[in-house]
Design an enzyme around this catalytic site. Sequence first.
Site, PDB file in Angstrom:
ATOM      1  N   HIS A  88       0.831  -1.210   0.000  1.00 11.31           N
ATOM      2  CA  HIS A  88       0.000   0.000   0.000  1.00 11.31           C
ATOM      3  C   HIS A  88       0.868   1.263   0.000  1.00 11.31           C
ATOM      4  CE1 HIS A  88       0.902   1.039   4.190  1.00 11.31           C
ATOM      5  NE2 HIS A  88       0.840  -0.253   4.443  1.00 11.31           N
ATOM      6  N   GLU A 141      -2.215  -6.836   7.437  1.00 10.69           N
ATOM      7  CA  GLU A 141      -0.894  -6.687   8.028  1.00 10.69           C
ATOM      8  C   GLU A 141      -0.757  -7.591   9.255  1.00 10.69           C
ATOM      9  OE1 GLU A 141       2.048  -6.466   7.884  1.00 10.69           O
ATOM     10  OE2 GLU A 141       2.620  -4.341   7.759  1.00 10.69           O
TER      11      GLU A 141
END
Length: 275
Positions: free
Chosen positions: A11, A95
């Site tokens: 990202h 994550e």
Amino acid sequence: MTRFALTVVRHGETRLNKEKILQGQGIDEPLSETGFKQAAAAGIFLNNVKFTHVFSSDLVRTKQLSFDLQTVHGILEKSKFCKDMTVKYDSRLRERKYGVAEGWPLSELRAMAKAAGQECPVFTPPGGETLDQVKMRGKDFFEFLCQLILKEAGQNEQFSQEAPSDCLESSLAEIFPLGKNCASKFNSDSGAPGLVASVLVVSHGAYMRSLLDYFLTDLKCSFPVTLSRSELTSVSPNTGMSVFIINFEKGEVKPTTQCVCVNLQGHLTGVTKTH
């Protein structure tokens, strides 16, 4: 043989990335101004690539939040072929969970690890995920993806006698340059059939590092000889890209994998940082 490409992108930058604050899963900061610029630059770089599937972590910094364009949509809006593709959000792409350390400066996590006689990233703070747990999430997603592609390829073969086109591969080969951090050539077997699919995955830094470890240690992936061990274990820069070719021989359960590049960031040249 059935072959597909997997492009994994981290990202874009968040304010907390810049300040070296751990986000994990509990703190979900949107992209910063720089992060939006990085996502747009990644989209421009990938705009000629023909993706057949798009997956993203379901955390805010990787996806679209109503009025916010986040990384995956920042990429797709620049695409000539994939603007209207449906993005599948998957919690297995999240994550690493850092437990009590989420919201802490990275320096505090390192100090806690040192006090425990360990080093980051091996150290697991209370309530966090171990590296093996993150790796197993990556393995679970990858095996799901392989089964999906093989099933679709089998269905397509059943209804069409045509061989897979090489346009998916050529659209990737055009933009991932040979040289540092790249394979000597895109296709290691010139007689191989075309790709049946080209998959884009948008995820996170620590997760991507664990996925690389799975490819390296469990799948015995072949990596470019120019890459050092430290490059393979380092965290990807924001919107860094890694590309893999996955090969399934007929009758084989486990694929052979070839890495084309790791954490490529040439598209970020000229992207200005916010201060």
